[in-house]
Write an enzyme that holds these catalytic residues in place. Structure first.
Site, mmCIF file in Angstrom:
data_model
loop_
_atom_site.group_PDB
_atom_site.id
_atom_site.type_symbol
_atom_site.label_atom_id
_atom_site.label_comp_id
_atom_site.label_asym_id
_atom_site.label_seq_id
_atom_site.Cartn_x
_atom_site.Cartn_y
_atom_site.Cartn_z
ATOM 1 N N SER A 164 0.830 -1.241 0.151
ATOM 2 C CA SER A 164 0.185 -0.101 0.058
ATOM 3 C C SER A 164 0.864 1.195 0.016
ATOM 4 O O SER A 164 1.955 1.244 0.482
ATOM 5 C CB SER A 164 -0.849 0.162 1.228
ATOM 6 O OG SER A 164 -1.666 1.269 1.524
ATOM 7 N N TYR A 188 -2.489 -1.033 10.426
ATOM 8 C CA TYR A 188 -2.336 -1.480 8.792
ATOM 9 C C TYR A 188 -1.020 -0.876 8.556
ATOM 10 O O TYR A 188 -0.477 -1.728 7.745
ATOM 11 C CB TYR A 188 -3.699 -0.707 8.497
ATOM 12 C CG TYR A 188 -3.617 -1.169 6.802
ATOM 13 C CD1 TYR A 188 -4.097 -2.358 6.391
ATOM 14 C CD2 TYR A 188 -3.286 -0.282 5.863
ATOM 15 C CE1 TYR A 188 -4.225 -2.695 4.970
ATOM 16 C CE2 TYR A 188 -3.353 -0.569 4.421
ATOM 17 C CZ TYR A 188 -3.772 -1.662 4.242
ATOM 18 O OH TYR A 188 -3.816 -1.947 2.591
#
Length: 331
Positions: A139, A152
């Site tokens: 990401s 995350y």
């Protein structure tokens, strides 16, 4: 003979879109996720649409033994694994001050260790055949962290570090196993409805948002081309490069914009279900609730896919301009 791919997180979101993309390309697929009913529906769908073999294997990727068992079952029932795609993730929307150690542990087990477990299971088999591809899904938040997503972001940073270490080891061992990473922008998936949320308001992706099919096409591209890394969407490129130039400035910007940018004005329903420890039942697919705001394509991904032609055209353009400039000087 059809190639074999294993996809984790295959029941919904980017994983579900990746199942569709690989099936459309003729791959037989092992689908790994926790919800058996959702996996069965996804498997039945691609069998009917594309005529491929689909093997749903309910699996919690946080459990290394379960992942190893899924890999063994895949090779027994479908054949040697050609591609392994690590997509599964879990997170909590909350500031660190309200999180518990158990929540950090669980989110890290799924989002980081889930990719480690998948990679290890795949590599053990690919090493003996000296071929295969492993795709780890990262990401932009694995380069530039944001508030409210420390679990995350920390896990995605860890995935990146693990992938880079392993890549050097693969090179050292002269293996013809390709390890690649696909870094995603904000994607319209169900995670914003079922991720654990302690903020009292419904979560949303930070615009611009992309449809999960954009991510799936990038994952397939990475699995079939020799790219070290693929950055999907200009927001990913911008976040990564901007953080290298002015990280302190971005810290301060995100201290305010990073909160409102991830939350809607809608109150979170009481007793809203979350999937941190158990799957959320329901008819979830690849898409979340932001279809009207999500883009179905990425110009940056297009230029990455055709980068050789892009740079060749750019080079011809520069040569042409220099030629015109030189001709003008002579005249």
């Amino acid at each position: 003979m059809a190639k074999i791919v294993v996809i984790t997180g295959a029941g919904a979101g980017v994983g579900r879109a990746s199942v569709e993309e690989f099936a459309r390309r003729g791959y037989d697929i092992a689908l790994l996720s926790r919800d058996p009913q959702r996996l069965e529906r996804a498997a039945a769908d691609i069998r009917a649409k594309y005529g491929v073999r689909a093997l749903p294997i309910p699996t919690d990727v946080a459990d290394a033994q379960a992942v190893e068992a899924a890999a063994a079952r895949t090779e027994k029932e479908l054949g040697p694994i050609d591609v392994w795609v690590n997509v599964a993730m879990a997170t909590v929307f909350a500031p660190v001050s309200t999180l518990t150690p158990r929540e950090f542990e669980r989110g890290t087990q799924v989002t980081y260790l889930g990719q480690v477990h998948g990679t290890m299971a795949a590599l053990a088999r690919m090493r003996t055949r000296n071929c295969g591809t492993i795709v780890n899904v990262g990401s932009a938040l694995g380069y530039r962290s944001v508030p409210l997503q420390s679990i995350y972001c920390g896990a995605k940073f860890a995935v990146r570090g693990f992938t880079d270490s392993l890549r050097s080891e693969i090179i050292h061992d002269h293996l013809r196993v390709h390890l690649t990473m696909v870094d995603l922008p904000a994607v319209n998936t169900p995670q914003f409805d079922w991720a654990k949320n302690k903020m009292g308001r419904r979560a949303k992706p930070v615009a611009p948002i992309f449809q999960p099919e954009v991510a799936a096409r990038a994952i397939f591209f990475a699995a079939t081309h020799r790219r070290r890394e693929v950055w999907v969407g200009f927001p990913t490129v911008k976040a990564i490069l901007a953080n290298r130039v002015a990280p302190a400035l971005i810290d301060r910007y995100l201290a305010s914009a990073g909160y409102c940018g991830q939350l809607t004005d809608e109150p979170l329903p009481e007793n809203a279900p979350d999937n941190l420890y158990h799957p959320v039942s329901g008819d979830y697919g690849a898409h979340g609730r932001f279809d009207d705001q999500a883009s179905p394509r990425s110009w940056e991904m297009f230029t990455d896919r055709y980068r050789n032609a892009f740079w060749a055209l750019a080079g011809l353009g520069v040569v042409g301009c220099l030629s015109l400039f030189a001709r003008g000087r002579r005249s």
